[in-house]
Design a protein around this motif. Structure first.
Motif, short mmCIF file in Angstrom:
data_model
loop_
_atom_site.label_atom_id
_atom_site.label_comp_id
_atom_site.label_asym_id
_atom_site.label_seq_id
_atom_site.Cartn_x
_atom_site.Cartn_y
_atom_site.Cartn_z
N LEU A 60 -3.83 3.92 4.76
CA LEU A 60 -3.48 3.06 6.12
C LEU A 60 -3.19 1.25 5.23
O LEU A 60 -3.98 0.89 4.24
CB LEU A 60 -4.17 2.70 7.24
CG LEU A 60 -4.40 3.91 7.96
CD1 LEU A 60 -5.23 4.09 9.53
CD2 LEU A 60 -3.40 4.61 8.19
N VAL A 103 2.08 3.29 13.30
CA VAL A 103 1.49 2.28 12.81
C VAL A 103 3.03 1.63 12.40
O VAL A 103 2.48 0.49 12.11
CB VAL A 103 1.23 3.02 11.15
CG1 VAL A 103 0.74 3.87 10.92
CG2 VAL A 103 2.74 3.82 10.13
N LYS A 124 1.28 4.59 5.84
CA LYS A 124 0.59 6.10 5.85
C LYS A 124 0.49 7.03 5.32
O LYS A 124 1.87 7.28 4.43
CB LYS A 124 0.11 6.11 7.51
CG LYS A 124 0.55 6.43 8.77
CD LYS A 124 -0.33 7.04 9.70
CE LYS A 124 1.47 7.40 9.93
NZ LYS A 124 0.66 8.75 11.53
#
Length: 344
Positions: free
Chosen positions: A110, A285, A292
């Motif tokens: 991440l 995200v 990601k």
């Protein structure tokens, strides 16, 4: 001065070497030669260790695939919270140019996700996680109870934001034959976490043990339904949950997701060839401009592909050597002008 004039004899110190501070002592006197030799030896050691660690890290094989934009349709779907129950999948083909020998590990990575925020890292209930009191939500703030007052288990911001994408790796022999690569979800946690820090309540029936609690708001399933294939990997001892709960120090981090089970085609690792990631996209995200990735990597005796430790040793050794040369130059320049005074 006579001791008899100093008050009561019972208050006098014993006439011993320890209490009279007469014990023999040694004063360490280092010469310039010894100091410079120590600096040179330390610098050589750090340089040697640094070079070995860098070469070891370079020998690992790693491939990273960023799927933030590849799965853009799923990312857009996840932007709206009303679509939480809609499943979205995407497939990412890729080519592995060389065989990954030995143990192979899969990570999710991440970017720009700050697990190191103070309030975020404290938003948890240790008594819940240890299975002592699942109703204790005192430190969980907004993620402690549902609007109707039901305690959440596991509570807190860390548990609520758990990574929940499903990633399946397939080996494509040809356009029509796809072999699912066997990956293990067990054995990816620290032993102390799995058997000491995280425990389920004392019950043989997990749904009954967690009765009276609610799941975290962002979770699609309850804590006792995290792993449908392995009943022992459920509740607060779920490996994926434990890995996520160990917060990262930096905003860009990777966490262990699966490890290769070496059977059939994969006894020697991952052979070179065509592969694909089949991802069930759940974790949003793009809302906070994050990214990601999936990472496949091998490990060596010194760890993964990170060069930080090797570079730290190398820089320390280089600075130590430079300091040694500077001190030696100053010593040699002043040696001829130093005056030796006779002892008095």
């Amino acid at each position: 001065m006579d001791r008899t004039s100093q008050g009561c004899p019972s208050r006098w110190r014993d006439n011993t070497a320890l209490k009279q501070q007469h014990l023999p002592a040694h004063r360490l006197q280092l010469s310039a030669t010894k100091v410079l030799s120590g600096f040179f030896v330390t610098g050589t050691f750090c340089l040697g260790v640094g070079i070995i660690l860098i070469l070891s890290a370079k020998s690992t094989k790693e491939i990273e695939i960023n799927y933030t934009n590849i799965c853009a349709n799923c990312a857009e779907l996840r932007e709206n919270t009303i679509n939480f129950d809609k499943e979205c999948t995407c497939s990412i083909p890729f080519y592995l140019p060389e065989t990954m020998q030995g143990n192979v590990y899969m990570y999710y990575k991440l970017h720009s996700f700050y697990q190191n925020l103070y309030r975020y890292s404290l938003s948890r209930s240790n008594s819940q996680l240890m299975g002592q009191d699942i109703m204790d939500v005192g430190n969980c703030d907004l993620f402690g109870k549902t609007p109707n007052g039901t305690p959440i288990c596991p509570c807190g911001a860390i548990a609520n934001s758990m990574f929940n994408d499903t990633i399946i790796l397939s080996y494509n022999l040809n356009s029509s034959i796809h072999i699912k690569v066997p990956m293990l979800s067990s054995g990816i946690t620290w032993w102390t976490d799995k058997f000491i820090k995280y425990q389920n309540p004392n019950s043989n029936h997990l749904p009954s043990a967690f009765a009276g609690t609610a799941k975290p708001p962002f979770w699609p399933r309850a804590v006792y339904e995290l792993d449908e294939e392995d009943v022992e990997n459920n509740g607060l001892v779920n490996d994926d949950f434990i890995v996520w709960m160990r917060t990262a120090a930096f905003p860009t981090f990777k966490k262990l997701y699966r490890r290769l089970r070496r059977i059939q085609y994969f006894t020697e690792g991952l052979p070179a060839g065509n592969y694909s990631f089949n991802i069930t996209y759940n974790f949003p995200v793009t809302r906070y401009h994050g990214e990601k990735s999936v990472v496949l990597s091998t490990l060596t005796w010194s760890g993964g592909r990170s060069l930080f430790l090797g570079l730290a040793y190398t820089v320390t050794g280089t600075v130590t050597w430079l300091a040694s040369f500077v001190m030696m130059a100053i010593y040699l320049a002043r040696k001829e002008r130093m005056t030796v005074f006779p002892q008095q």
